[in-house]
Structures are given as C-alpha cells and as structure tokens.
Write a protein that holds these residues in place. Sequence first.
Motif, PDB file in Angstrom:
ATOM      1  N   LYS A 170      -0.910  -7.882   8.265  1.00 34.83           N
ATOM      2  CA  LYS A 170       0.008  -6.770   8.482  1.00 34.83           C
ATOM      3  C   LYS A 170       0.594  -6.238   7.178  1.00 34.83           C
ATOM      4  CE  LYS A 170       4.164  -5.368  10.979  1.00 34.83           C
ATOM      5  NZ  LYS A 170       5.207  -5.772  11.961  1.00 34.83           N
ATOM      6  N   ASP A 171       1.018  -7.134   6.291  1.00 32.89           N
ATOM      7  CA  ASP A 171       1.629  -6.689   5.033  1.00 32.89           C
ATOM      8  C   ASP A 171       0.662  -5.832   4.212  1.00 32.89           C
ATOM      9  OD1 ASP A 171       3.888  -8.031   5.740  1.00 32.89           O
ATOM     10  OD2 ASP A 171       3.548  -9.767   4.425  1.00 32.89           O
ATOM     11  N   TYR A 213      -1.814  -3.942   5.365  1.00 33.67           N
ATOM     12  CA  TYR A 213      -1.981  -2.638   5.997  1.00 33.67           C
ATOM     13  C   TYR A 213      -0.740  -1.772   5.843  1.00 33.67           C
ATOM     14  CZ  TYR A 213      -6.343  -4.285   8.034  1.00 33.67           C
ATOM     15  OH  TYR A 213      -7.623  -4.764   8.192  1.00 33.67           O
ATOM     16  N   VAL A 214       0.430  -2.381   5.962  1.00 36.11           N
ATOM     17  CA  VAL A 214       1.676  -1.627   5.796  1.00 36.11           C
ATOM     18  C   VAL A 214       1.773  -1.081   4.370  1.00 36.11           C
ATOM     19  CG1 VAL A 214       4.190  -1.811   5.706  1.00 36.11           C
ATOM     20  CG2 VAL A 214       2.932  -2.850   7.600  1.00 36.11           C
ATOM     21  N   LYS A 215       1.409  -1.913   3.400  1.00 35.02           N
ATOM     22  CA  LYS A 215       1.426  -1.464   2.002  1.00 35.02           C
ATOM     23  C   LYS A 215       0.427  -0.339   1.784  1.00 35.02           C
ATOM     24  CE  LYS A 215       0.786  -3.077  -2.751  1.00 35.02           C
ATOM     25  NZ  LYS A 215       0.437  -4.226  -3.631  1.00 35.02           N
ATOM     26  N   ALA A 253      -0.613   1.822   3.920  1.00 33.74           N
ATOM     27  CA  ALA A 253      -0.162   3.040   4.586  1.00 33.74           C
ATOM     28  C   ALA A 253       1.014   3.704   3.884  1.00 33.74           C
ATOM     29  CB  ALA A 253       0.213   2.727   6.030  1.00 33.74           C
ATOM     30  N   SER A 254       1.761   2.934   3.098  1.00 35.74           N
ATOM     31  CA  SER A 254       2.981   3.453   2.476  1.00 35.74           C
ATOM     32  C   SER A 254       2.775   3.937   1.051  1.00 35.74           C
ATOM     33  CB  SER A 254       4.068   2.368   2.491  1.00 35.74           C
ATOM     34  OG  SER A 254       3.658   1.237   1.720  1.00 35.74           O
ATOM     35  N   GLU A 255       1.592   3.705   0.489  1.00 32.35           N
ATOM     36  CA  GLU A 255       1.313   4.114  -0.884  1.00 32.35           C
ATOM     37  C   GLU A 255       0.074   5.011  -0.924  1.00 32.35           C
ATOM     38  OE1 GLU A 255       0.675   0.506  -2.999  1.00 32.35           O
ATOM     39  OE2 GLU A 255       2.780  -0.116  -2.941  1.00 32.35           O
ATOM     40  N   GLN A 260      -3.559   6.184  -1.872  1.00 39.23           N
ATOM     41  CA  GLN A 260      -4.710   5.344  -2.167  1.00 39.23           C
ATOM     42  C   GLN A 260      -5.065   5.399  -3.646  1.00 39.23           C
ATOM     43  OE1 GLN A 260      -8.611   6.483  -0.747  1.00 39.23           O
ATOM     44  NE2 GLN A 260      -7.982   8.593  -0.345  1.00 39.23           N
TER      45      GLN A 260
END
Length: 216
Positions: A24-25, A27-29, A31-33, A35
């Motif tokens: 999860k961490d 994927y969350v990272k 999605a928040s930054e 590419q």
Amino acid sequence: MDAVLEELKAGIRKFRTDVYPENKDTYVKAASEPQKPHALIVTCADSRIDPELITQSQPGDIFVTRNVGNLVPAYGEMLGGVSAVIEYAVSALKVQHVVICGHSDCGAMKGLLHPEGLEKLPTVKSWLTNAQAALSVANSLASKDDRQSDLLRQLTEENVLLQLQHLRTHPSVAGAMAREELTISGWVYDIGKGEVRISEDGGRAFVPVTIESKGK
C-alpha cells in the motif's frame, strides 16, 4: 457469463486483497508524486513478456511501450504511438536509459521468416517492413548448416540491433545522447530459460546477465 472477464475480475480481487495491502505505501507514494521513471523499455506485445517482473521494477520505475516485434520505426517514416512514447519519455520524463527488448520464440520474427503466413494479416505485414533490413542481415550471415532455430535466434538479435539504429534517428534521442544524458541498450529475453542477454556500448554481441554468488 463471460468466462474471460470473470477470470480477470478474480485477478483484480486477488490484487485488492493480497497484493495491494502488502504494498500500500508504495502505491500511495506512486499516486501522490509525479512519475519519474529512470528507463523506457520498448518490448514486444507478446503476452509472455512482463518487463516489470523481469527487471523487478516497482510502480513508477520504468516506462513501457509494447508492439508486435518490439519495433521502432525510423523517425519520420511511421510517426505514431511508438514515436510519441519515445519523445515523451526522453524529453518530458527525462528517462536516462532506453531498452529495446526482443525475445525468444517471437511470432513477429517467425512471420518475417515465413511471410506467406501473413497474407491474412495485411496490417501486421506492413508493420513488419520496419524489420526487413534485419532479415536481410540474418540471411546474409546464415550458413547452409544453420537450423531454423539458429536463424530465428540470429534474426531476433539483428532486429534488436536494427531497432537501436532506428531509435537513434529520433531527434529527442539523438539530442539527449549527444548531451550524454541518455544511454541505450538491446536485450533478448529467453522465456524458457529466464535469461536476459544484453548488447551495450554499441556492440553487436549479446552477453548474458550473470547471477552473482550469494557469498559476494
């Protein structure tokens, strides 16, 4: 009921219940930054090829484009999806390396060797003209004692080398290489052996990536 769709749904459920929670961490990272892939891999559309798995890459690590025969039309000849991906990856995403990855048992290469099988696939036949020079080289290097498998292996390698030549004709690639901001390499992935052989630094030889001893 659509059996294939149901199988795909089952895979999604497994991803949601098993894979995603454990990562999860990551994927969350992702999605928040924005590419920031470090490499572009141009490989075949063959369903047996999984670039992320082969390179053990995480989400956001590599930019991937796939097509029949892992071809890169020379700049200006067939401007389209492949050209757009290359330009975007090099000029916008600033990837540092581009890979052309061929593979064993490639249907596109078999089609080049046996064009009679492409008569009902006119679009594929036209697309494969981007590899025609590789066929000429492979045939010129072949000996009368070569088996069909030897010729297929030679053609697969020559095709990768040809596509690297085509890649260099793209302005974004030529400019980045001149500035020493980009390097390129050619790979051949052996599906059955799990082996990757790489041609780098402009050489023609494909050298296997060796497995380091655990004691090192």
